[in-house]
Design a protein around this motif. Structure first.
Motif, PDB file in Angstrom:
ATOM      1  N   ALA A 181       0.828  -1.198   0.000  1.00 29.82           N
ATOM      2  CA  ALA A 181       0.000   0.000   0.000  1.00 29.82           C
ATOM      3  C   ALA A 181       0.868   1.256   0.000  1.00 29.82           C
ATOM      4  O   ALA A 181       0.582   2.236  -0.687  1.00 29.82           O
ATOM      5  CB  ALA A 181      -0.929  -0.006   1.221  1.00 29.82           C
ATOM      6  N   ALA A 182       1.967   1.205   0.767  1.00 25.14           N
ATOM      7  CA  ALA A 182       2.856   2.370   0.832  1.00 25.14           C
ATOM      8  C   ALA A 182       3.434   2.676  -0.551  1.00 25.14           C
ATOM      9  O   ALA A 182       3.424   3.824  -1.002  1.00 25.14           O
ATOM     10  CB  ALA A 182       3.980   2.110   1.826  1.00 25.14           C
ATOM     11  N   TYR A 183       3.935   1.634  -1.220  1.00 21.75           N
ATOM     12  CA  TYR A 183       4.536   1.847  -2.541  1.00 21.75           C
ATOM     13  C   TYR A 183       3.497   2.272  -3.561  1.00 21.75           C
ATOM     14  O   TYR A 183       3.788   3.029  -4.475  1.00 21.75           O
ATOM     15  CB  TYR A 183       5.293   0.601  -2.991  1.00 21.75           C
ATOM     16  N   LYS A 184       2.283   1.786  -3.388  1.00 33.03           N
ATOM     17  CA  LYS A 184       1.229   2.088  -4.353  1.00 33.03           C
ATOM     18  C   LYS A 184       0.773   3.546  -4.227  1.00 33.03           C
ATOM     19  O   LYS A 184       0.570   4.240  -5.207  1.00 33.03           O
ATOM     20  CB  LYS A 184       0.042   1.149  -4.112  1.00 33.03           C
ATOM     21  N   HIS A 185       0.602   4.041  -2.983  1.00 34.71           N
ATOM     22  CA  HIS A 185      -0.015   5.345  -2.797  1.00 34.71           C
ATOM     23  C   HIS A 185       0.967   6.481  -2.555  1.00 34.71           C
ATOM     24  O   HIS A 185       0.594   7.640  -2.638  1.00 34.71           O
ATOM     25  CB  HIS A 185      -1.002   5.292  -1.617  1.00 34.71           C
ATOM     26  N   LEU A 186       2.213   6.149  -2.201  1.00 36.50           N
ATOM     27  CA  LEU A 186       3.167   7.207  -1.856  1.00 36.50           C
ATOM     28  C   LEU A 186       4.413   7.095  -2.722  1.00 36.50           C
ATOM     29  O   LEU A 186       4.701   6.037  -3.279  1.00 36.50           O
ATOM     30  CB  LEU A 186       3.563   7.091  -0.370  1.00 36.50           C
ATOM     31  N   ARG A 187       5.165   8.215  -2.799  1.00 36.36           N
ATOM     32  CA  ARG A 187       6.456   8.163  -3.509  1.00 36.36           C
ATOM     33  C   ARG A 187       7.527   7.760  -2.511  1.00 36.36           C
ATOM     34  O   ARG A 187       7.942   8.557  -1.674  1.00 36.36           O
ATOM     35  CB  ARG A 187       6.796   9.547  -4.064  1.00 36.36           C
ATOM     36  N   VAL A 188       7.962   6.509  -2.577  1.00 34.82           N
ATOM     37  CA  VAL A 188       8.954   6.019  -1.615  1.00 34.82           C
ATOM     38  C   VAL A 188      10.304   5.898  -2.320  1.00 34.82           C
ATOM     39  O   VAL A 188      10.400   5.342  -3.418  1.00 34.82           O
ATOM     40  CB  VAL A 188       8.534   4.646  -1.051  1.00 34.82           C
TER      41      VAL A 188
END
Lengths: 595, 378
Positions: free
Chosen positions: B76-83
């Motif tokens: 979810a983090a990689y999908k929704h945020l620029r990491v």
């Protein structure tokens, strides 16, 4: 007059007086169920919380009996020894009393002393066994106690329960058939006794009266005999759930008068009201100017709040005439007031009311009684503040007030109660077995010892099975010394106390230990010392703070940490700076909390 | 730059001293993960422009999650945020969870840093704290992680324990030294309200260590760290060169962070917010697509005070010249920090050089007192 009954209730705290009174009000239709707040008669928040009546109250009920309608005036009485004078005036306004005894507990000391007061005033006593619904009720045993005490017939005792309503009809019937109607001369000049007064911010003082003789009409000019002040009766009436206006009150009636009086000090409980146009020949007997028994300093935590504190105390005095105060100054605390109270409960109540109703944070100093100091020059000085005690070199001797104390407890606690009283310099005067298991102990002891943590200790040693009552007796010479407390070498006058010489060393040690517990560590070391004159009798040290850091500061909760530090900065403001030491409120009463 | 924090509010058992939010009822772990994914999704629009350089699994005990659960959160983090592709991804881990298999899974998921909750190497202390591991596991787990290839490991230790001695603390640190870790956090035991420890202290069955003992242990810790090449970069944190915790640094450096999960805190556009600390209500709210958060916007005075509070906790200290010039217009002259306004006591605790104020290392334990004294209060 034949259809009036005036009565009061005598009961120990927790014996269910208020609940039973509520039942009477409900049954007579004086208040509807909806209006029935629990314990209607105790209308101060503090009273309801503590379950005791601080002020007297009165309420009128109407009741039909055998086709006749009767007016029943219930005069509620305060339930604490601090207010025994008010109780005596309420009793003097009645012809009968309901003696309510908890069927699970039996008779207590407070009940007995009020009962004797009622018997002195020739009141008809109706004994009632309350809480009969509880499985632990012991009707036979408690009835025996009552019979022995007042010499009535066992069948006169009415079993009742405020909770279930049992016995309420029988009580109403007994009030009408057993209590005599008031006897007074309606044609005589007005003679009315004030048994209580309340302050109303819009209407001023409302004085509660019992008309003994004569009558009064609305608008007439009246005189209060003991204060020698004249007013017009702007409004008179009787006391329902609210005030009910009337044109006339006459002999036998219980009612109120509003006469534009602004200050509670101008209406004294026990005073006699008569008509200016046709005064009565004599005042009602038994009037006393109530004298404070316990004194303490009250100071604002923040010196800047002195004027606000004065205003608050003046307002408080408007509805509590028994509070007296005068300005004083303390080297440690600056400007404040030396206040006189009826007793320790009264002192606590005043402090709490200042905090709740006036939002004042105050420091109360060690309470003391009123001492007489006799100097070598032959002067007699009244000492209401230990700091005023003259230097020992100028002092001939000191006298302190004594009381006659009565304690009722169970047989198994007699030993420990006696040990406590003797520790408190009491001398046993009498010991009576009321029943095989209940003992009344009579002591003569210094009032000053009662002021220091006596109640709490009595409760502890008797596991709550002891009740206590006292009356002032006389002043006696005592070997008292002034015990001073020093913080970092500076004497703190607000912590000084007069203590019996034999106890001073030991108490000095205990006070230092307690202060060590109560004063938080500060940035520097604090030396605590107890001294008698120049001699140090005890010493403790509070070491300096060496760590105050919050170890963890993550999970990202920065807000909480910031708020803690903001509070830390503000928190200091709630402490009192004495010299360079921050002293919390509680420390000033340390002497009351010793083990 | 920004950081992402996942709060995993589950534990096997409650440590006596811990007041972080957690539950030992783990029956709704999967619903919790779904709710957290939902929260991330709902909040992501506010964070689109931010570049995330750290991800941190904290708790609670994130190490009790299985691979699938961790995967869903990271996905979810990689999908929704620029990491950032080189992001520091940390995992708080309990020794009893660090089996070889689990450690392998974490490697595959890209977890680069472990923060291991050792606390002590003595069984009697671990039992007293109600930890779920023993001394043997404490020693073995770090070695196991290193063997698998973790090369950025931090350990947590607690000192200033009741009845503890300086000798005991020396022995603990000697064992820690043998573990060759890159970072460690050493916390003074703090009695927090609503903990079993608080209750014990109030009842009198536990007596906190005297300040003097804590101070002795702290002083030893400082010299020990120096000897062993650790930089004391925050009151409770020590790192080998290049191994400071980036993520925790964000909290202290006013970098934005997004906290996901019950009781997690966020900081964004000078607003602080925090989620409700209640697992079931948290899940319920998110199932209705409602964010269960409260917050506060920082006033200028709050900002000023936070800068002081956070600054004094770090070895970098406070740039007083900059602080004064930033806040003069808002708070007025009264707020300004100057040497002349310091008490002698506080002046002696600070090192002041070129407009930078920092706590002297051996006075750091009185940091709260100094912070409160410097605070602005209207």
């Amino acid at each position: 007059m034949k259809h009036i009954r005036n009565f009061c209730i005598i009961a120990h705290i927790d014996h269910g007086k208020s609940t039973l009174a509520d039942r009477l009000l409900q049954t007579t239709g004086t208040i509807s169920d909806r209006q029935l707040q629990e314990q209607t008669l105790d209308d101060m928040d503090l009273e309801r919380e503590r379950g005791i009546t601080i002020k007297s109250h009165a309420i009128q009920m109407n009741h039909e009996h055998e086709g006749q309608s009767y007016v029943l005036n219930l005069i509620d009485t305060p339930g604490h020894v601090d207010f025994s004078y008010e109780v005596s005036r309420s009793i003097a306004a009645c012809e009968g009393a309901l003696l309510i005894v908890d069927a699970t507990q039996g008779i207590e000391a407070q009940t007995i002393s009020n009962l004797y007061l009622a018997l002195e005033h020739d009141l008809e006593i109706i004994p009632i066994l309350n809480k009969m619904d509880l499985p632990s009720a012991d009707p036979e045993g408690v009835t025996d106690q009552i019979v022995e005490l007042i010499g009535c017939d066992p069948s006169d005792v009415i079993p009742a329960s405020g909770k279930t309503g049992q016995g309420v009809d029988a009580i109403l019937e007994a009030i009408i058939t057993r209590i005599p109607h008031p006897k007074g001369d309606v044609e005589a000049p007005l003679q009315a006794m004030v048994f209580d007064s309340v302050f109303n911010p819009f209407r001023g003082i409302i004085a509660y009266l019992r008309i003994i003789n004569g009558s009064i009409n609305s608008g007439e000019q009246v005189k209060f005999i003991n204060t020698d002040k004249k007013y017009y009766a702007d409004e008179i009436g009787v006391l329902g759930l609210d005030l009910i206006k009337k044109k006339t009150l006459s002999a036998g009636d219980v009612g109120y008068i509003i006469s534009g009086i602004k200050n509670a000090r101008d209406v004294k409980v026990g005073d006699t009201v008569t008509l200016v146009s046709r005064p009565c020949p004599a005042a009602v007997k038994g009037f006393e100017d109530v004298k404070p028994m316990v004194f303490a300093g009250i100071y604002p935590v923040d010196t800047e709040d002195y004027e606000e504190l004065r205003n608050s105390m003046e307002k408080l005095q408007l509805n509590d005439a028994s509070l007296v105060f005068e300005p004083e100054s303390s080297a440690a605390l600056g400007f404040g007031f030396r206040c006189g109270f009826l007793g320790m409960l009264h002192m606590e109540i005043i402090q709490e009311r200042l905090e709740r109703e006036f939002n004042m944070t105050v420091i109360t100093t060690v309470p003391n009684v009123s001492y007489y100091a006799y100097t070598r020059k032959g002067e007699k000085l009244v000492i209401n503040n230990p700091s005023d005690l003259p230097d020992p070199s100028k002092l001939e001797y000191v006298e302190e007030p004594y009381i006659k104390a009565s304690i009722i407890t169970k047989g198994e606690y007699v030993g420990s109660v006696m040990t406590l009283c003797i520790e408190k310099r009491g001398e046993l005067r009498n010991q009576v077995y009321l029943t095989s298991d209940r003992v009344e102990l009579s002591f003569e002891m210094p009032l000053g010892e009662i002021v220091f943590d006596f109640y709490d200790k009595l409760k502890t040693v008797s596991r709550g099975y002891a009740s206590f009552d006292y009356h002032p007796s006389e002043y006696k010479e005592s070997k008292l010394v002034k015990l001073d407390i020093l913080l970092n070498g500076d004497q703190v006058d607000a912590l000084s106390a007069l203590i019996h010489r034999d106890h001073a060393h030991n108490l000095g040690k205990k006070i230092c230990l307690k202060l060590k517990e109560l004063i938080p560590r500060q940035q520097f070391m604090i030396a605590l010392q107890a001294a008698i004159g120049a001699k140090i009798v005890a010493r403790e040290t509070i070491s300096a703070v060496r760590k105050d850091v919050t170890a963890k500061c993550y999970g990202g909760d920065i807000t909480r940490k910031r708020k803690l530090l903001e509070k830390q900065k503000k928190g200091k403001k709630r402490m009192r700076q004495v010299g360079n030491v921050e002293v919390p409120q509680a420390a000033f009463l340390a002497v009351l909390k010793l083990d | 730059m920004a950081g992402l924090y996942f709060h995993i509010p589950f534990c096997k058992q409650a440590c006596t001293y811990c007041d972080f939010h957690f539950s030992t009822n783990r029956s709704n772990e999967d619903e919790m993960i779904s709710a957290m994914v939902k929260e991330l999704e709902l909040r992501s629009s506010d964070w689109r422009t931010q570049h995330f350089e750290t991800i941190y699994f904290g708790g609670g005990s994130p190490s009790i999650l299985n691979k699938g659960q961790l995967h869903r959160l990271l996905e979810a983090a990689y999908k929704h945020l620029r990491v950032d592709s080189n992001a520091e991804i940390s995992m708080e881990a309990n020794p009893d969870d660090m089996s070889k298999d689990k450690l392998q899974e974490w490697r595959t998921l890209g977890i680069s840093r472990l923060s291991v909750g050792l606390q002590s190497f003595q069984n009697k202390r671990l039992t007293w704290m109600n930890r779920a591991h023993n001394a043997e596991e404490a020693l073995a787990c770090v070695k196991r992680a290193q063997d698998i290839g973790f090369n950025n490991i931090s350990i947590d230790l607690i000192y200033g324990l009741p009845t503890s001695t300086l000798e005991e603390w020396r022995e603990e640190l000697a064992i820690a030294k043998s573990m060759n870790v890159q970072h460690f956090s050493a916390y003074i035991l703090t009695v927090e309200e609503r903990t079993a420890l608080h209750h014990q202290v109030k009842k009198g069955s536990v007596k906190p260590a005297p300040d003097e003992m804590v101070e002795d242990q702290y002083n030893y810790l400082c010299s020990w760290a120096k000897e062993n090449g650790f930089e004391h970069y925050e009151i409770s944190n020590f790192a080998q060169k290049g191994y400071r915790s980036k993520h925790n640094g964000n909290y202290w450096n006013w970098v934005d962070y997004l906290g996901v999960g019950p009781a997690a805190h966020s900081f964004h556009n000078k607003q602080r917010s925090w989620n409700i600390a209640h697992n079931i209500n948290y899940i319920k709210k998110l199932s209705e697509a409602v964010l269960p958060a409260h917050g506060e916007a920082l006033s200028k005075a709050d900002e000023f005070n936070e800068t002081i509070m956070l600054g004094l906790r770090k070895t970098e200290g406070i740039n007083v010249a900059l602080l004064n010039s930033n806040y003069l217009a808002f708070l007025g002259e009264d707020a300004l920090l100057s040497k002349e306004r310091l008490s002698d006591r506080h002046l002696a605790m600070l090192s002041i050089e070129d407009g930078i104020w920092k706590m002297k290392e051996l006075d750091w334990l009185l940091c709260d007192e100094v912070s409160a004294a410097l605070f602005y209060s209207a």
